[in-house]
Write a protein that holds these residues in place. Structure first.
Motif, mmCIF file in Angstrom:
data_model
loop_
_atom_site.group_PDB
_atom_site.id
_atom_site.type_symbol
_atom_site.label_atom_id
_atom_site.label_comp_id
_atom_site.label_asym_id
_atom_site.label_seq_id
_atom_site.Cartn_x
_atom_site.Cartn_y
_atom_site.Cartn_z
ATOM 1 N N HIS A 104 -9.150 36.917 13.683
ATOM 2 C CA HIS A 104 -9.788 38.178 13.288
ATOM 3 C C HIS A 104 -11.138 37.875 12.655
ATOM 4 O O HIS A 104 -11.278 36.870 11.939
ATOM 5 C CB HIS A 104 -8.910 38.952 12.303
ATOM 6 C CG HIS A 104 -7.573 39.277 12.871
ATOM 7 N ND1 HIS A 104 -7.380 40.303 13.759
ATOM 8 C CD2 HIS A 104 -6.380 38.661 12.726
ATOM 9 C CE1 HIS A 104 -6.116 40.316 14.139
ATOM 10 N NE2 HIS A 104 -5.484 39.327 13.529
ATOM 11 N N ILE A 105 -12.071 38.755 12.908
ATOM 12 C CA ILE A 105 -13.407 38.629 12.320
ATOM 13 C C ILE A 105 -13.324 38.947 10.824
ATOM 14 O O ILE A 105 -13.797 38.202 9.971
ATOM 15 C CB ILE A 105 -14.383 39.584 13.030
ATOM 16 C CG1 ILE A 105 -14.494 39.203 14.508
ATOM 17 C CG2 ILE A 105 -15.755 39.578 12.334
ATOM 18 C CD1 ILE A 105 -15.140 40.277 15.382
ATOM 19 N N SER A 106 -12.710 40.089 10.539
ATOM 20 C CA SER A 106 -12.507 40.501 9.146
ATOM 21 C C SER A 106 -11.205 39.883 8.641
ATOM 22 O O SER A 106 -10.506 39.186 9.381
ATOM 23 C CB SER A 106 -12.432 42.022 9.075
ATOM 24 O OG SER A 106 -11.262 42.495 9.740
ATOM 25 N N HIS A 152 -1.529 45.239 15.230
ATOM 26 C CA HIS A 152 -0.711 45.883 14.213
ATOM 27 C C HIS A 152 0.482 46.647 14.761
ATOM 28 O O HIS A 152 1.351 47.036 13.991
ATOM 29 C CB HIS A 152 -1.603 46.810 13.372
ATOM 30 C CG HIS A 152 -2.878 46.141 12.928
ATOM 31 N ND1 HIS A 152 -2.864 44.988 12.171
ATOM 32 C CD2 HIS A 152 -4.194 46.422 13.162
ATOM 33 C CE1 HIS A 152 -4.126 44.607 11.955
ATOM 34 N NE2 HIS A 152 -4.954 45.456 12.550
ATOM 35 N N ALA A 191 -7.368 42.735 18.091
ATOM 36 C CA ALA A 191 -7.946 43.951 17.493
ATOM 37 C C ALA A 191 -6.811 44.866 17.007
ATOM 38 O O ALA A 191 -5.828 44.370 16.454
ATOM 39 C CB ALA A 191 -8.902 44.625 18.463
ATOM 40 N N ALA A 192 -6.919 46.170 17.229
ATOM 41 C CA ALA A 192 -5.914 47.081 16.670
ATOM 42 C C ALA A 192 -4.515 46.840 17.244
ATOM 43 O O ALA A 192 -3.516 47.137 16.580
ATOM 44 C CB ALA A 192 -6.339 48.534 16.903
ATOM 45 N N ASN A 238 -8.148 37.647 19.861
ATOM 46 C CA ASN A 238 -8.390 38.681 18.846
ATOM 47 C C ASN A 238 -7.791 39.968 19.402
ATOM 48 O O ASN A 238 -8.423 40.652 20.201
ATOM 49 C CB ASN A 238 -9.876 38.854 18.558
ATOM 50 C CG ASN A 238 -10.099 39.821 17.388
ATOM 51 O OD1 ASN A 238 -9.193 40.578 17.018
ATOM 52 N ND2 ASN A 238 -11.291 39.792 16.805
ATOM 53 N N ARG A 263 -3.204 47.419 8.358
ATOM 54 C CA ARG A 263 -3.699 46.162 8.943
ATOM 55 C C ARG A 263 -2.974 44.936 8.389
ATOM 56 O O ARG A 263 -3.223 43.807 8.813
ATOM 57 C CB ARG A 263 -5.203 46.011 8.700
ATOM 58 C CG ARG A 263 -6.044 47.076 9.368
ATOM 59 C CD ARG A 263 -7.532 46.794 9.200
ATOM 60 N NE ARG A 263 -8.301 48.018 9.332
ATOM 61 C CZ ARG A 263 -8.704 48.558 10.484
ATOM 62 N NH1 ARG A 263 -8.421 47.960 11.622
ATOM 63 N NH2 ARG A 263 -9.393 49.692 10.509
ATOM 64 N N ARG A 308 -20.697 48.507 16.187
ATOM 65 C CA ARG A 308 -19.445 48.988 15.579
ATOM 66 C C ARG A 308 -19.343 48.550 14.115
ATOM 67 O O ARG A 308 -19.250 47.354 13.823
ATOM 68 C CB ARG A 308 -18.272 48.398 16.355
ATOM 69 C CG ARG A 308 -16.935 48.716 15.746
ATOM 70 C CD ARG A 308 -15.836 47.825 16.310
ATOM 71 N NE ARG A 308 -14.556 48.235 15.780
ATOM 72 C CZ ARG A 308 -13.443 47.530 15.849
ATOM 73 N NH1 ARG A 308 -13.445 46.368 16.454
ATOM 74 N NH2 ARG A 308 -12.343 47.982 15.334
#
Ligand code: DQA
Length: 149
Positions: free
Chosen positions: A106-108, A86, A82-83, A80, A117, A24
């Motif tokens: 979060h990774i990013s 938000h 993820a989406a 985490n 985000r 991904r």
């Protein structure tokens, strides 16, 4: 304050699309696969004296159920979302029921990415947030758990 055997039990919970790590958007999330992530978290956990269990789901209801389980058993969580981060008020309300530390990770670095985000609906009900350190975000969160009551 938990029912783990051996070291302190910690759940590392991951939301949608994180099972696809490795393939991904590697430019954003790196080349580490989800299987690698599980192994890394277990290894870090063992070094820290934690009994780590890593889970991932694409299903909001399942993730909410896992947070209820953690709350009922006073198990610390590294999350985490993820989406779901938000926009999921259901996840936010589940996090608000926590009875042990809950670290959003979060990774990013979502703050440095698209506008949508920049909002986290779980941040205010988490113990703290770690973002932007790649897979180290998980390691740092596990270390943080060891410093918290
Ligand atoms: C993410 C950041 C989120 O914005 C995104 O939806 C993810 C992964 C991260 O770990 O960087 O799926 O939580």
């Amino acid at each position: 304050m938990n029912d783990g055997v051996g070291g302190r039990r910690v759940l590392v919970l991951n939301g949608p699309n994180l099972g696809r790590l490795g393939s991904r958007e590697p430019d954003v999330y790196g080349a580490t696969t989800f299987a690698d992530l599980i192994a890394e978290c277990e290894k870090t956990g063992a070094e820290l004296g934690l009994e780590v269990e890593v889970r991932q789901t694409d299903d909001e209801a399942e993730l909410v159920g896992w947070l209820h389980e953690a709350a009922d058993r006073k198990i610390p969580v590294v999350l985490n979302p993820a989406a779901f981060t938000h926009y999921s008020y259901a996840l936010r309300d589940a996090c608000a029921q926590r009875t042990a530390p809950l670290i959003e990770i979060h990774i990013s670095n979502p703050a440095a990415r698209e506008e949508f985000r920049h909002t986290s609906v779980v941040a205010a009900v988490s113990t703290g947030t770690i973002a932007g350190f790649g897979m180290d975000s998980y390691r740092l969160a596990l270390r943080a758990i060891t410093t918290l009551p």
